[in-house]
Design a protein around this motif. Structure first.
Motif, mmCIF file in Angstrom:
data_model
loop_
_atom_site.group_PDB
_atom_site.id
_atom_site.type_symbol
_atom_site.label_atom_id
_atom_site.label_comp_id
_atom_site.label_asym_id
_atom_site.label_seq_id
_atom_site.Cartn_x
_atom_site.Cartn_y
_atom_site.Cartn_z
ATOM 1 N N ILE A 263 9.612 -0.470 7.522
ATOM 2 C CA ILE A 263 8.584 -1.081 6.683
ATOM 3 C C ILE A 263 9.207 -1.355 5.312
ATOM 4 O O ILE A 263 9.737 -0.439 4.676
ATOM 5 N N PRO A 264 9.153 -2.594 4.834
ATOM 6 C CA PRO A 264 9.788 -2.913 3.549
ATOM 7 C C PRO A 264 9.157 -2.158 2.383
ATOM 8 O O PRO A 264 7.937 -2.074 2.269
ATOM 9 N N LEU A 265 10.013 -1.605 1.528
ATOM 10 C CA LEU A 265 9.551 -0.933 0.316
ATOM 11 C C LEU A 265 9.201 -1.974 -0.739
ATOM 12 O O LEU A 265 10.000 -2.874 -1.025
ATOM 13 N N ASP A 266 8.032 -1.845 -1.323
ATOM 14 C CA ASP A 266 7.563 -2.790 -2.335
ATOM 15 C C ASP A 266 8.554 -2.908 -3.485
ATOM 16 O O ASP A 266 9.023 -3.999 -3.823
ATOM 17 N N MET B 184 10.417 -6.437 -3.972
ATOM 18 C CA MET B 184 9.787 -7.255 -5.012
ATOM 19 C C MET B 184 10.508 -7.138 -6.355
ATOM 20 O O MET B 184 10.399 -8.022 -7.189
ATOM 21 N N ARG B 185 11.204 -6.013 -6.572
ATOM 22 C CA ARG B 185 11.951 -5.772 -7.813
ATOM 23 C C ARG B 185 11.060 -5.832 -9.045
ATOM 24 O O ARG B 185 11.436 -6.413 -10.059
ATOM 25 N N ALA B 186 9.880 -5.267 -8.950
ATOM 26 C CA ALA B 186 8.951 -5.328 -10.081
ATOM 27 C C ALA B 186 8.106 -4.074 -10.130
ATOM 28 O O ALA B 186 7.889 -3.409 -9.126
ATOM 29 N N GLU B 187 7.619 -3.783 -11.300
ATOM 30 C CA GLU B 187 6.651 -2.710 -11.523
ATOM 31 C C GLU B 187 5.347 -3.359 -11.966
ATOM 32 O O GLU B 187 5.356 -4.263 -12.794
ATOM 33 N N GLN C 290 0.814 -1.213 0.000
ATOM 34 C CA GLN C 290 0.000 0.000 0.000
ATOM 35 C C GLN C 290 0.848 1.264 0.000
ATOM 36 O O GLN C 290 1.988 1.270 0.436
ATOM 37 N N LYS C 291 0.234 2.311 -0.516
ATOM 38 C CA LYS C 291 0.830 3.639 -0.531
ATOM 39 C C LYS C 291 -0.140 4.590 0.158
ATOM 40 O O LYS C 291 -1.142 5.004 -0.421
ATOM 41 N N ASP D 8 5.168 8.780 -0.921
ATOM 42 C CA ASP D 8 5.309 8.644 -2.376
ATOM 43 C C ASP D 8 5.542 7.210 -2.826
ATOM 44 O O ASP D 8 5.495 6.937 -4.017
ATOM 45 N N GLU D 9 5.841 6.314 -1.924
ATOM 46 C CA GLU D 9 6.182 4.947 -2.319
ATOM 47 C C GLU D 9 5.213 3.939 -1.723
ATOM 48 O O GLU D 9 4.532 4.221 -0.745
ATOM 49 N N ARG D 10 5.213 2.741 -2.326
ATOM 50 C CA ARG D 10 4.387 1.637 -1.825
ATOM 51 C C ARG D 10 5.216 0.825 -0.839
ATOM 52 O O ARG D 10 6.416 0.635 -1.032
ATOM 53 N N TYR D 11 4.545 0.312 0.183
ATOM 54 C CA TYR D 11 5.188 -0.460 1.236
ATOM 55 C C TYR D 11 4.506 -1.821 1.374
ATOM 56 O O TYR D 11 3.306 -1.946 1.140
#
Length: 154
Positions: free
Chosen positions: A109-112, A116-119, A56-57, A62-65
């Motif tokens: 909190i881990p950054l997505d 995940m290394r993906a868009e 979620q963001k 500005d980033e997803r977590y």
């Protein structure tokens, strides 16, 4: 947590704060799916026992977590009689929390994108398979991805 059951990632959002923040480990809550084309069949067919990562963001960042790992606790046929398809969030599946982020320390909190290394599309309400071609092109195998996520969520 049995990471071999880690199958999906799902985008969730709240207009004001972190979604599902109030549910601690071992609690249950209805995981919402926004109404849309094919969403009811998708939510209905997600298999009981699967683990889903919630990404979620919140509006203020500005980033997803990666904020939760939850388990589907019912079959779709058990949850569907409770659905109300009149509002935007009438579709849900009951889940149990296995891991939750430390919301008091955002730096932990881990950054997505990093983990995940993906868009992928950020606004689709459906759960996406971790074994998708996009993720597998980054990881090579679902086992490598699950091993990495096991370290992230421990």
């Amino acid at each position: 947590m049995d990471f071999s059951r880690l199958e999906y990632i799902k985008n969730v959002n709240d207009d004001k704060t972190w979604a599902y923040k109030v549910y601690p480990i071992a609690s249950y809550f209805p995981l919402n799916f926004k109404l849309g084309a094919g969403v009811d069949a998708h939510a209905f067919n997600l298999p009981k026992g699967s683990l889903i990562i919630l990404s979620q963001k919140p509006p203020i960042y500005d980033e997803r977590y990666l904020t939760h790992v939850v388990e589907l606790v019912n079959e779709g046929s058990e949850d569907k009689p409770q659905w109300e398809t009149t509002g935007p969030w009438g579709i849900f599946r009951w889940v149990k929390v296995h891991w939750i982020a430390d919301f008091d320390n955002r730096s932990r909190i881990p950054l997505d994108k990093k983990e995940m290394r993906a868009e992928w599309g950020l606004f689709d309400t459906k759960a996406k398979l971790l074994s998708s071609p996009g993720l597998m092109s980054q990881w090579g195998s679902i086992d490598k991805l699950r091993a990495h996520l096991g370290e992230v969520f421990n």
